[in-house]
Design a protein around this motif. Structure first.
Motif, PDB file in Angstrom:
ATOM      1  N   SER A   4       0.819  -1.215   0.000  1.00 45.80           N
ATOM      2  CA  SER A   4       0.000   0.000   0.000  1.00 45.80           C
ATOM      3  C   SER A   4       0.848   1.257   0.000  1.00 45.80           C
ATOM      4  O   SER A   4       2.018   1.252   0.387  1.00 45.80           O
ATOM      5  N   ALA A   5       0.226   2.338  -0.455  1.00 45.84           N
ATOM      6  CA  ALA A   5       0.806   3.679  -0.388  1.00 45.84           C
ATOM      7  C   ALA A   5      -0.347   4.603  -0.007  1.00 45.84           C
ATOM      8  O   ALA A   5      -1.300   4.759  -0.780  1.00 45.84           O
ATOM      9  N   THR A   6      -0.289   5.185   1.193  1.00 44.99           N
ATOM     10  CA  THR A   6      -1.417   5.953   1.706  1.00 44.99           C
ATOM     11  C   THR A   6      -1.014   7.345   2.151  1.00 44.99           C
ATOM     12  O   THR A   6       0.154   7.613   2.441  1.00 44.99           O
ATOM     13  N   ILE A   7      -1.994   8.225   2.198  1.00 37.11           N
ATOM     14  CA  ILE A   7      -1.840   9.582   2.706  1.00 37.11           C
ATOM     15  C   ILE A   7      -2.777   9.720   3.892  1.00 37.11           C
ATOM     16  O   ILE A   7      -3.993   9.557   3.748  1.00 37.11           O
ATOM     17  N   ASP A   8      -2.210   9.952   5.056  1.00 39.41           N
ATOM     18  CA  ASP A   8      -2.981   9.973   6.303  1.00 39.41           C
ATOM     19  C   ASP A   8      -3.780   8.694   6.485  1.00 39.41           C
ATOM     20  O   ASP A   8      -4.936   8.700   6.925  1.00 39.41           O
ATOM     21  N   GLY A   9      -3.173   7.570   6.119  1.00 40.15           N
ATOM     22  CA  GLY A   9      -3.776   6.264   6.330  1.00 40.15           C
ATOM     23  C   GLY A   9      -4.835   5.859   5.336  1.00 40.15           C
ATOM     24  O   GLY A   9      -5.450   4.799   5.487  1.00 40.15           O
ATOM     25  N   VAL A  10      -5.055   6.698   4.305  1.00 42.55           N
ATOM     26  CA  VAL A  10      -6.129   6.430   3.345  1.00 42.55           C
ATOM     27  C   VAL A  10      -5.562   6.451   1.929  1.00 42.55           C
ATOM     28  O   VAL A  10      -4.845   7.385   1.567  1.00 42.55           O
ATOM     29  N   PRO A  11      -5.872   5.461   1.093  1.00 43.26           N
ATOM     30  CA  PRO A  11      -5.478   5.534  -0.316  1.00 43.26           C
ATOM     31  C   PRO A  11      -6.069   6.781  -0.967  1.00 43.26           C
ATOM     32  O   PRO A  11      -7.229   7.129  -0.706  1.00 43.26           O
ATOM     33  N   PHE A  12      -5.300   7.442  -1.787  1.00 46.11           N
ATOM     34  CA  PHE A  12      -5.762   8.701  -2.376  1.00 46.11           C
ATOM     35  C   PHE A  12      -7.078   8.533  -3.124  1.00 46.11           C
ATOM     36  O   PHE A  12      -7.949   9.397  -3.068  1.00 46.11           O
ATOM     37  N   ARG A  13      -7.239   7.429  -3.818  1.00 39.73           N
ATOM     38  CA  ARG A  13      -8.472   7.199  -4.591  1.00 39.73           C
ATOM     39  C   ARG A  13      -9.709   7.146  -3.702  1.00 39.73           C
ATOM     40  O   ARG A  13     -10.824   7.407  -4.148  1.00 39.73           O
ATOM     41  N   SER A  14      -9.524   6.764  -2.432  1.00 41.94           N
ATOM     42  CA  SER A  14     -10.654   6.612  -1.517  1.00 41.94           C
ATOM     43  C   SER A  14     -11.040   7.905  -0.828  1.00 41.94           C
ATOM     44  O   SER A  14     -12.043   7.962  -0.119  1.00 41.94           O
ATOM     45  N   HIS A  15     -10.248   8.933  -1.019  1.00 40.16           N
ATOM     46  CA  HIS A  15     -10.482  10.195  -0.315  1.00 40.16           C
ATOM     47  C   HIS A  15     -11.272  11.146  -1.200  1.00 40.16           C
ATOM     48  O   HIS A  15     -10.927  11.377  -2.352  1.00 40.16           O
ATOM     49  N   ARG A  16     -12.329  11.713  -0.657  1.00 38.24           N
ATOM     50  CA  ARG A  16     -13.219  12.567  -1.453  1.00 38.24           C
ATOM     51  C   ARG A  16     -12.806  14.030  -1.487  1.00 38.24           C
ATOM     52  O   ARG A  16     -13.423  14.824  -2.181  1.00 38.24           O
TER      53      ARG A  16
END
Length: 240
Positions: free
Chosen positions: A57-69
């Motif tokens: 995985s590669a996340t930003i603040d624990g969330v995958p970028f695609r999943s962040h609105r």
């Protein structure tokens, strides 16, 4: 925070990233170094949701970028200075992105002023020099006032004044508590800008930590980089 955990990315039989793990923290400029073909661009593309990981995985603040609105409010990036349509003006390009991300129109003027493009905001992007396009890319990254910023070769094509400006901007953004992740081939500039460094070769982590620690043991960041990557560079037919 940026967290990459056991990231693997394969394209057919080619492994571009092979179990890579590292962290980039808030309030720091983290440099991302590696020779050509080390997997840096692939890692950035996975981080920003442009490619899917094979595993890990590669996340930003624990969330995958695609999943962040939140889009540009979540993270801003400059991966390609040619991303803006050459037929649009800088102001129109930024205004369209602001509308798409639910950002106030005033942000367009604010970021144009931040990057020094106010006077040429009405010119078509196709008339811009590479250095000016880089500044527009930085403005795009800043548009959502995000806590995480990712820049790939941001000073390519900039004159010395522009390089100094960019260095100061990255340092200020980190001082504001943001995570600034900076990929570049300019080792001297990285030494003058970054707090921490991640060095990769052939898709694997070679070293991670404060620049002073890596440079101190070898005498300079350049010497440390060359020692770390000596086995990761393949010179053929006299090429560099």
């Amino acid at each position: 925070m940026i967290e990459v955990d056991q990231l693997v990315k394969r394209y057919g039989s080619t492994t571009a990233v092979a179990g890579l793990s590292f962290t980039a923290r808030p309030g720091r400029v983290t440099g991302f170094l590696g020779p050509n073909g080390a997997g840096k661009t692939t890692t950035l593309r996975v981080l920003l949701g442009l490619d899917a990981p094979t595993s890990g995985s590669a996340t930003i603040d624990g969330v995958p970028f695609r999943s962040h609105r939140r889009g540009l409010r979540h993270a801003g990036a400059l991966l390609d200075a040619q991303q803006a349509h050459p037929g649009l003006t800088a102001a129109v390009h930024l205004a369209a992105l602001a509308r798409a991300n639910g950002l106030p129109g005033r942000r367009v003027d604010e970021v144009l002023g931040e990057v020094g493009l106010t006077e040429v905001a009405g010119r078509r992007v196709g008339t811009y020099s590479l250095g000016m396009r880089q500044r527009l890319g930085v403005a795009t990254a800043l548009l959502g006032d995000p806590p995480v910023l990712v820049f790939d070769e941001p000073v390519n094509g900039m004159d010395p004044e522009g390089v100094r400006w960019a260095r100061g901007l990255f340092r200020r953004l980190a001082a504001e508590g943001r995570t600034v992740f900076l990929s570049s081939h300019l080792i001297g500039e990285m030494a003058a800008t970054a707090d921490d460094v991640v060095v990769v070769g052939r898709g694997r982590l070679l070293a991670e930590g404060p620049i002073g620690d890596l440079a101190g043991a070898a005498g300079s960041l350049e010497d440390a980089f060359l020692e770390l990557t000596s086995a990761s560079v393949d010179y053929r037919a006299g090429g560099a």
